[in-house]
Design a protein around this motif. Structure first.
Motif, PDB file in Angstrom:
ATOM      1  N   ILE A   7       0.829  -1.210   0.000  1.00  0.00           N
ATOM      2  CA  ILE A   7       0.000   0.000   0.000  1.00  0.00           C
ATOM      3  C   ILE A   7       0.865   1.263   0.000  1.00  0.00           C
ATOM      4  CG2 ILE A   7      -0.353   0.083   2.525  1.00  0.00           C
ATOM      5  CD1 ILE A   7      -3.303   0.775   1.888  1.00  0.00           C
ATOM      6  N   LEU A   8       1.982   1.203   0.726  1.00  0.00           N
ATOM      7  CA  LEU A   8       2.898   2.352   0.780  1.00  0.00           C
ATOM      8  C   LEU A   8       4.328   1.862   0.623  1.00  0.00           C
ATOM      9  CD1 LEU A   8       1.763   4.685   3.715  1.00  0.00           C
ATOM     10  CD2 LEU A   8       2.199   5.425   1.391  1.00  0.00           C
ATOM     11  N   GLU A   9       5.069   2.546  -0.238  1.00  0.00           N
ATOM     12  CA  GLU A   9       6.483   2.254  -0.386  1.00  0.00           C
ATOM     13  C   GLU A   9       7.254   3.552  -0.182  1.00  0.00           C
ATOM     14  OE1 GLU A   9       9.317  -0.246  -3.479  1.00  0.00           O
ATOM     15  OE2 GLU A   9       7.242   0.208  -4.011  1.00  0.00           O
ATOM     16  N   VAL A  10       8.181   3.524   0.741  1.00  0.00           N
ATOM     17  CA  VAL A  10       8.956   4.717   1.094  1.00  0.00           C
ATOM     18  C   VAL A  10      10.397   4.476   0.682  1.00  0.00           C
ATOM     19  CG1 VAL A  10       9.641   6.263   2.965  1.00  0.00           C
ATOM     20  CG2 VAL A  10       7.420   5.110   3.065  1.00  0.00           C
ATOM     21  N   LYS A  11      10.947   5.403  -0.124  1.00  0.00           N
ATOM     22  CA  LYS A  11      12.285   5.213  -0.668  1.00  0.00           C
ATOM     23  C   LYS A  11      13.193   6.384  -0.287  1.00  0.00           C
ATOM     24  CE  LYS A  11      10.645   2.649  -4.725  1.00  0.00           C
ATOM     25  NZ  LYS A  11      10.604   2.627  -6.206  1.00  0.00           N
ATOM     26  N   ASN A  12      14.169   6.102   0.554  1.00  0.00           N
ATOM     27  CA  ASN A  12      15.230   7.056   0.905  1.00  0.00           C
ATOM     28  C   ASN A  12      14.688   8.429   1.308  1.00  0.00           C
ATOM     29  OD1 ASN A  12      17.950   7.700   1.333  1.00  0.00           O
ATOM     30  ND2 ASN A  12      18.105   8.651  -0.677  1.00  0.00           N
ATOM     31  N   LEU A  13      13.754   8.423   2.248  1.00  0.00           N
ATOM     32  CA  LEU A  13      13.086   9.654   2.669  1.00  0.00           C
ATOM     33  C   LEU A  13      14.005  10.502   3.545  1.00  0.00           C
ATOM     34  CD1 LEU A  13      10.116  10.593   2.171  1.00  0.00           C
ATOM     35  CD2 LEU A  13       9.651   9.907   4.506  1.00  0.00           C
ATOM     36  N   ARG A  31       2.379  -3.073   3.841  1.00  0.00           N
ATOM     37  CA  ARG A  31       1.417  -3.889   3.081  1.00  0.00           C
ATOM     38  C   ARG A  31       0.033  -3.823   3.714  1.00  0.00           C
ATOM     39  NH1 ARG A  31       6.285  -6.397   2.011  1.00  0.00           N
ATOM     40  NH2 ARG A  31       6.460  -7.126  -0.156  1.00  0.00           N
ATOM     41  N   ARG A  32      -0.957  -4.167   2.917  1.00  0.00           N
ATOM     42  CA  ARG A  32      -2.337  -4.172   3.412  1.00  0.00           C
ATOM     43  C   ARG A  32      -2.445  -5.048   4.654  1.00  0.00           C
ATOM     44  NH1 ARG A  32      -5.533  -1.504   0.165  1.00  0.00           N
ATOM     45  NH2 ARG A  32      -4.896  -1.336  -2.007  1.00  0.00           N
ATOM     46  N   GLY A  33      -3.115  -4.519   5.667  1.00  0.00           N
ATOM     47  CA  GLY A  33      -3.301  -5.270   6.898  1.00  0.00           C
ATOM     48  C   GLY A  33      -2.182  -5.105   7.902  1.00  0.00           C
ATOM     49  N   MET A 159     -14.566   8.154   5.789  1.00  0.00           N
ATOM     50  CA  MET A 159     -14.108   8.301   4.403  1.00  0.00           C
ATOM     51  C   MET A 159     -13.732   6.956   3.775  1.00  0.00           C
ATOM     52  SD  MET A 159     -14.262  11.331   3.176  1.00  0.00           S
ATOM     53  CE  MET A 159     -13.057  11.322   1.853  1.00  0.00           C
ATOM     54  N   ASN A 160     -13.868   5.873   4.544  1.00  0.00           N
ATOM     55  CA  ASN A 160     -13.529   4.545   4.051  1.00  0.00           C
ATOM     56  C   ASN A 160     -12.096   4.490   3.503  1.00  0.00           C
ATOM     57  OD1 ASN A 160     -14.221   1.883   3.720  1.00  0.00           O
ATOM     58  ND2 ASN A 160     -14.980   2.165   1.639  1.00  0.00           N
ATOM     59  N   PRO A 161     -11.117   4.877   4.324  1.00  0.00           N
ATOM     60  CA  PRO A 161      -9.737   4.967   3.844  1.00  0.00           C
ATOM     61  C   PRO A 161      -9.098   3.587   3.664  1.00  0.00           C
ATOM     62  CG  PRO A 161      -9.793   5.338   6.206  1.00  0.00           C
ATOM     63  CD  PRO A 161     -11.227   5.196   5.764  1.00  0.00           C
ATOM     64  N   ASP A 162      -7.998   3.547   2.908  1.00  0.00           N
ATOM     65  CA  ASP A 162      -7.239   2.305   2.733  1.00  0.00           C
ATOM     66  C   ASP A 162      -6.202   2.135   3.840  1.00  0.00           C
ATOM     67  OD1 ASP A 162      -8.681   1.797   0.502  1.00  0.00           O
ATOM     68  OD2 ASP A 162      -7.175   2.497  -0.923  1.00  0.00           O
ATOM     69  N   GLU A 190      -7.952  -5.765  14.204  1.00  0.00           N
ATOM     70  CA  GLU A 190      -8.539  -7.112  14.065  1.00  0.00           C
ATOM     71  C   GLU A 190      -9.421  -7.214  12.824  1.00  0.00           C
ATOM     72  OE1 GLU A 190     -10.406  -7.457  17.868  1.00  0.00           O
ATOM     73  OE2 GLU A 190      -8.559  -8.091  18.884  1.00  0.00           O
ATOM     74  N   ASP A 191      -9.991  -6.072  12.414  1.00  0.00           N
ATOM     75  CA  ASP A 191     -10.822  -6.042  11.198  1.00  0.00           C
ATOM     76  C   ASP A 191      -9.983  -5.904   9.929  1.00  0.00           C
ATOM     77  OD1 ASP A 191     -13.064  -6.301  12.711  1.00  0.00           O
ATOM     78  OD2 ASP A 191     -13.669  -4.196  12.608  1.00  0.00           O
ATOM     79  N   GLY A 192      -8.651  -5.810  10.082  1.00  0.00           N
ATOM     80  CA  GLY A 192      -7.782  -5.772   8.907  1.00  0.00           C
ATOM     81  C   GLY A 192      -7.395  -4.397   8.406  1.00  0.00           C
ATOM     82  N   MET A 193      -7.714  -3.338   9.178  1.00  0.00           N
ATOM     83  CA  MET A 193      -7.338  -1.993   8.752  1.00  0.00           C
ATOM     84  C   MET A 193      -5.811  -1.834   8.776  1.00  0.00           C
ATOM     85  SD  MET A 193      -7.896   1.076   7.705  1.00  0.00           S
ATOM     86  CE  MET A 193      -9.680   1.304   7.760  1.00  0.00           C
TER      87      MET A 193
END
Length: 246
Positions: A7-13, A31-33, A159-162, A190-193
């Motif tokens: 879901i998120l990739e952070v590169k050399n921040l 990753r998701r979850g 807002m039903n965010p990811d 527990e719900d996978g957020m």
């Protein structure tokens, strides 16, 4: 795991303020979850890193990819991206002139995600979920700190965010209110957020997170499962930190 679960990739921040480098090249993948707990001493860069994930802080260097889109690219509509990235702050940030229900309805209606009726129904469902249905028509001034923070969490959920980013969500609360907020966060996990949480609550990091990242002096000094990181810290700095907070 396949790439579509990233879901998120952070590169050399990297991030500097007035010539002082606060983040010194952080790279990670979420990753998701995942429930990623960010721990470390005050001033180590945890909140700056978290706020860089939705560009509330604009990185000096490096890239943040959200669901494959490089949000550090100037051509990207960051407000559109932020609709999918929930944020819960230390200081609640509820609008005092609106009822609890109106606070929760505001963003989905304003952004055209839901009609007023749909948003009101969603708000009432979320309030029931956290046991605060009786506060729907109350104003924030009438709520305890713990209640305000739970409302702030469901406002992000409306807002039903990811993914939801939490910036020290319990640090402004009285000790007896911390548990009720962490309880809601545990249920979300527990719900996978997918969650990234800057926290001083080591019990939460240990029990709820599946990954713990120790940030020190602007770098990831150590990252592991909670079990390994707490039971078997590798670096002297992490051992010293844990000896003070556990």
């Amino acid at each position: 795991m396949s790439d579509n679960q990233v879901i998120l990739e952070v590169k050399n921040l990297r991030k500097s303020f007035d010539g002082h480098e606060v983040l010194k090249g952080i790279s990670t993948t979420i990753r998701r979850g995942d429930v990623l707990a960010l721990i470390g001493p005050s001033g180590c860069g945890k909140s700056t890193f978290l706020r860089s994930l939705n560009l509330l802080e604009v990185p000096t260097e490096g890239h943040v990819l959200f669901e494959g889109t490089d949000i550090t690219d100037k051509s990207v509509d960051i407000n559109h991206i932020r609709e999918k990235i929930g944020m819960v702050f230390q200081q609640f940030n509820l609008f005092p002139n609106m009822t609890v229900r109106e606070n929760i309805m505001l963003a989905p209606v304003k952004l055209g995600k839901l009609t007023k009726d749909e948003a009101a129904k969603r708000a009432d469902e979320l309030l029931a979920r956290i046991g605060l249905s009786d506060k729907a028509d109350a104003y924030p001034a009438r709520l305890s700190g713990g209640q305000k923070q739970r409302i702030a969490i469901v406002r992000a959920l409306a807002m039903n965010p990811d993914i939801i980013l939490f910036d020290e969500p319990t640090s402004a609360l009285d000790p007896e209110m911390v548990g009720e907020v962490l309880g809601v966060m545990k249920e979300l996990a527990e719900d996978g957020m997918t969650m990234v949480v800057v926290t001083h609550e080591m019990g939460f990091a240990r029990e709820v997170a599946n990954r713990v990242m120790f940030i020190n002096d602007g770098v990831i000094q150590e990252e592991n499962t909670p079990k390994e990181l707490f039971a078997n810290p590798q670096s002297p700095r992490l051992r010293e930190f844990l000896s003070k907070v556990l």
